[in-house]
Design a protein around this motif. Structure first.
Motif, PDB file in Angstrom:
ATOM      1  N   PRO A 269       2.107  13.210  18.481  1.00 13.08           N
ATOM      2  CA  PRO A 269       3.538  12.912  18.280  1.00 13.08           C
ATOM      3  C   PRO A 269       4.036  11.777  19.165  1.00 13.08           C
ATOM      4  O   PRO A 269       4.899  10.996  18.754  1.00 13.08           O
ATOM      5  N   GLY A 270       3.515  11.645  20.371  1.00 11.01           N
ATOM      6  CA  GLY A 270       3.975  10.590  21.263  1.00 11.01           C
ATOM      7  C   GLY A 270       3.337   9.247  20.996  1.00 11.01           C
ATOM      8  O   GLY A 270       3.759   8.241  21.585  1.00 11.01           O
ATOM      9  N   GLY A 271       2.348   9.195  20.115  1.00 13.20           N
ATOM     10  CA  GLY A 271       1.698   7.947  19.754  1.00 13.20           C
ATOM     11  C   GLY A 271       1.999   7.567  18.320  1.00 13.20           C
ATOM     12  O   GLY A 271       2.918   6.798  18.038  1.00 13.20           O
ATOM     13  N   ARG A 272       1.234   8.147  17.389  1.00  9.75           N
ATOM     14  CA  ARG A 272       1.456   7.834  15.979  1.00  9.75           C
ATOM     15  C   ARG A 272       2.815   8.351  15.508  1.00  9.75           C
ATOM     16  O   ARG A 272       3.445   7.744  14.633  1.00  9.75           O
ATOM     17  N   GLY A 273       3.264   9.467  16.080  1.00  8.47           N
ATOM     18  CA  GLY A 273       4.601   9.961  15.732  1.00  8.47           C
ATOM     19  C   GLY A 273       5.681   8.992  16.150  1.00  8.47           C
ATOM     20  O   GLY A 273       6.608   8.685  15.388  1.00  8.47           O
ATOM     21  N   ARG A 274       5.577   8.501  17.368  1.00  9.57           N
ATOM     22  CA  ARG A 274       6.553   7.533  17.854  1.00  9.57           C
ATOM     23  C   ARG A 274       6.521   6.251  17.029  1.00  9.57           C
ATOM     24  O   ARG A 274       7.571   5.675  16.713  1.00  9.57           O
ATOM     25  N   GLU A 275       5.336   5.798  16.650  1.00  9.20           N
ATOM     26  CA  GLU A 275       5.219   4.592  15.833  1.00  9.20           C
ATOM     27  C   GLU A 275       5.874   4.790  14.466  1.00  9.20           C
ATOM     28  O   GLU A 275       6.573   3.897  13.962  1.00  9.20           O
ATOM     29  N   ALA A 276       5.665   5.962  13.850  1.00  5.74           N
ATOM     30  CA  ALA A 276       6.272   6.233  12.546  1.00  5.74           C
ATOM     31  C   ALA A 276       7.788   6.309  12.654  1.00  5.74           C
ATOM     32  O   ALA A 276       8.521   5.817  11.781  1.00  5.74           O
ATOM     33  N   LEU A 277       8.277   6.907  13.727  1.00  2.00           N
ATOM     34  CA  LEU A 277       9.721   6.991  13.926  1.00  2.00           C
ATOM     35  C   LEU A 277      10.322   5.614  14.189  1.00  2.00           C
ATOM     36  O   LEU A 277      11.424   5.309  13.730  1.00  2.00           O
TER      37      LEU A 277
END
Length: 697
Positions: A269-277
């Motif tokens: 969530p803090g990597g790919r999630g942050r990028e998607a957000l």
């Protein structure tokens, strides 16, 4: 006699039961799911348009072309069906260099344009012998506020005999606007609970996978229970796989809705999630989906480590804070900016937050506080001047000096604002390439033009607006502003030409049609003015200025019934509006009913005791009821508010004369004769009469 058709609201606990009830509706039905978790704003609206646009474009291409801007604005993927639309300058160039953003007002106008398209399309279908359209919007309880607003507009504006709207969802209150519209224009049906579903023989793993495959929108109790009880490692892996599936050829809406959801719930969530957000945040900020921008910004903060990723955390926070402003959530915006100041010693965090707080004080807080705004903005200017990178220092100094210019304009220091903007334009021209920060350069020129107009330098302002229109021909605000300059220059024909051009390109901004309507009215085009005012009130029935202006037009034409109908309609929505109450009194005066007029004018003055028009009209009513002294009192107060006016002085003189005070009357008549615009012939007759009375005394 058959009762007229109405729209329908269906309430029920299960989607399956609601859809069974919706299937009973006749006509050509299009059923769409509106859960925001699927594709964010306009989820469901996009499905409707994908269903109707191929037929509409094949049969009536000019109808689609007329609404191309609105159709593509919030759902750009529809370009696959109807081709591209015109692009404003703001949508070109890097996102980081963008300084013009839109909000909820723009989205509402776009939605109004899409509603106009759908109602026109449905009417043409039925007129050509087709089956009336029926649109079923399912899962409305989980729809994003943009979709709820759109459906509210569609329910209010569409004829259910031609386009019937079915709003379906679980029990609970949608937005206040949609709730009110449904209570007025729709019947309510409770979906009967169907038979209990047969025993579910799926194993827990299948149930969990089904829940994830539904992108979190399932209302199946077995799937929900299995998901909540499942091993979290498995769940995160399933979310990763689903996000990977959706990412292949993902459209705009999926990038905003389902993909960020799955990445947040996945293994990183803090990597790919942050990028998607971040991707979703930029997409929604570019368009102006303010509520979703706030949601994405807060979700981005939640998955971002402010120590390890301070730039990303700052971006999520500042973008959410800015998006709260058009939602009128100003205290929350202020709190987010202050959160940045509390967390970080980074100069950029303080520069950005100082600017944001300054704009709250000078533009949005009530009452505005321009001095406090200047104090905050001076802090941003100081930090910008200390940035170590020369290029960034130039960009940020000019940007923040522009904000100071705006504050100075609000403080009345127009020349100071003009000097700051002129220096900024010269600096960017000398230090940056012509294709850099193009949007911000247009903003600087726009602000310079507004200041020139405020300073009365109309020819220069007109020329600058002409330059801006050439730079950004599809940004119709420039056309509207140039039209206002043309009116001040005494050229109504040029103003109408600009308004006509803007109407042909812009979504239906009520202000645009109101301004064109008033210009048409001044030019003697009564039918054109009536059409523009009618369309504004179709879009926004509670638009007070338009309601008043049209009532005045009817009154001037002697159509008292039509004028009163507009006033009564306005008072139903805003019963304490002093302008509407005053107009009601004016209409009663025209009918010769001084007693009724007095009641309406008393009500207006109870709301606003210092409303000059109500005071003057009540004076007329009181005079007509044999109360000249009271009439003189009202006119005295009106003169204190508006200054010397020859007509008001004439009327007060008449009141004094009727009250047996010819000396006071003579004084008023003499004062009126000394003013420009006085009715000299009438005043001389009245003056002579007073002299005769005084001589007789």
């Amino acid at each position: 006699m058959t009762a007229p058709r109405r729209h329908l609201r269906i309430v029920g606990d299960r989607r399956a039961d609601r859809l069974c009830r919706a299937a009973e509706e006749t006509g050509h039905s299009i059923v769409v799911l509106c859960d925001r978790g699927l594709r964010g704003p306009y989820t469901g609206v996009d499905t409707v348009l994908r269903a109707v646009l191929p037929d509409a474009y094949a049969r009536w291409p000019e109808l689609v072309d007329r609404h191309r801007v609105e159709l593509l604005y919030g759902i750009p993927d529809l370009e696959e069906l109807i081709g591209p639309g015109p692009r404003q300058l703001a949508f070109t160039g890097p996102f980081e260099q963008r300084t013009r953003f839109y909000g909820t007002g723009m989205i509402r106008c776009m939605s109004q344009g899409v509603v106009t398209f759908l109602t026109c399309y449905a009417r043409r279908v039925t007129e050509s012998g087709g089956v009336p359209l029926c649109l079923v919007f399912e899962d409305m309880h989980a729809a994003e506020v943009t979709t709820q607003e759109f459906v509210a507009l569609l329910v209010r504006r569409s004829d259910p005999e031609v386009l019937k709207v079915v709003v379906s969802g679980a029990d609970g209150e949608p937005t206040a606007e949609l709730t009110g519209v449904l209570s007025r224009f729709a019947d309510t049906a409770v979906a009967p609970a169907g038979e209990a579903p047969p025993s579910d023989h799926r194993v827990p793993g299948e149930l969990v996978r089904a829940y994830v495959a539904a992108d979190g929108t399932s209302d199946d109790p077995a799937e929900i229970a299995a998901y909540e009880a499942a091993d979290r490692v498995l769940v995160r892996e399933l979310h990763d796989r689903r996000a990977d599936e959706l990412a292949v050829g993902a459209n705009w809406g999926t990038r905003v809705g389902a993909i960020p959801y799955h990445r947040e719930c996945g293994t990183d969530p803090g990597g790919r999630g942050r990028e998607a957000l971040t991707d979703a945040l930029r997409l929604c900020a570019e368009v102006g989906f303010s509520a979703t921008v706030v949601d994405l910004g807060l979700r981005g903060r939640a998955v971002t480590d402010p120590v390890a990723e301070p730039t990303e955390f700052r971006r999520f926070t500042a973008t959410a804070a800015n998006a709260l402003v058009p939602l009128h959530r100003l205290d929350e915006s202020f709190a987010l900016f202050m959160d940045l100041r509390t967390r970080f010693t980074d100069p950029k965090a303080h520069m950005i937050s100082s600017y944001g707080i300054a704009m709250l004080y000078t533009r949005f807080f009530s009452p505005r506080d321009h001095d406090t705004a200047l104090a905050w903005q001076n802090n941003a200017v100081t930090i910008a001047a200390l940035l170590p990178d020369a290029r960034e220092r130039t960009e940020r100094q000019v940007f923040n000096d522009n904000a100071v210019a705006l504050i100075e304009m609000h403080r009345g220091n127009l020349q100071r604002g003009l000097d700051l903007i002129g220096a900024g334009i010269a600096r960017l021209d000398s230090e940056l390439a012509p294709d850099e920060w193009v949007v911000h350069r247009s903003q600087l020129l726009y602000n310079r033009t507004r200041l020139l107009a405020a300073l009365g330098r109309l020819d220069e302002a007109y020329d600058d607006f002409t330059t801006l229109i050439a730079m950004d021909p599809y940004y119709t605000d420039y056309l509207c502003e140039r039209a206002k300059i043309s009116l001040k220059r005494g050229d109504p024909a040029a103003a109408l030409a600009d308004y006509d051009r803007a109407v042909g390109m812009a979504p239906p901004f009520p202000e645009l049609y109101y301004n064109r309507g008033t210009t048409r009215l001044a030019a003697g085009d009564m039918e054109g003015a009536r059409a523009d005012f009618r369309y504004v009130l179709e879009l926004e029935p509670d638009d007070g200025p338009t309601r008043i202006r049209r009532a005045e037009m009817f009154l001037d034409q002697g159509d008292l019934a039509a004028a009163e109908a507009d006033v009564v309609a306005g008072l139903e929505l805003r019963p304490a509006d002093p302008e509407l109450l005053c107009m009601h009194g004016t209409i009663a005066l025209e009918r010769g009913d001084a007693e009724q007029a007095t009641r309406h004018l008393d009500a207006a003055l109870a709301v606003d005791p210092d409303y000059p028009a109500a005071l003057v009209n009540r004076a007329v009513a009181r005079f007509g009821r044999g109360r000249p002294g009271a009439a003189a009192d009202d006119l005295t107060r009106a003169l204190e508010l508006i200054g010397d006016d020859p007509d008001v002085l004439l009327n007060r003189g008449l009141a004094h004369e009727a009250a047996g005070l010819p000396d006071l009357a003579l004084r008023d008549f003499d004062a009126a004769l000394a003013l420009p615009g006085a009715d000299v012939a009438e005043l001389r007759i009245l003056r002579d009469r007073c002299l005769e009375l005084l001589a007789g005394v």
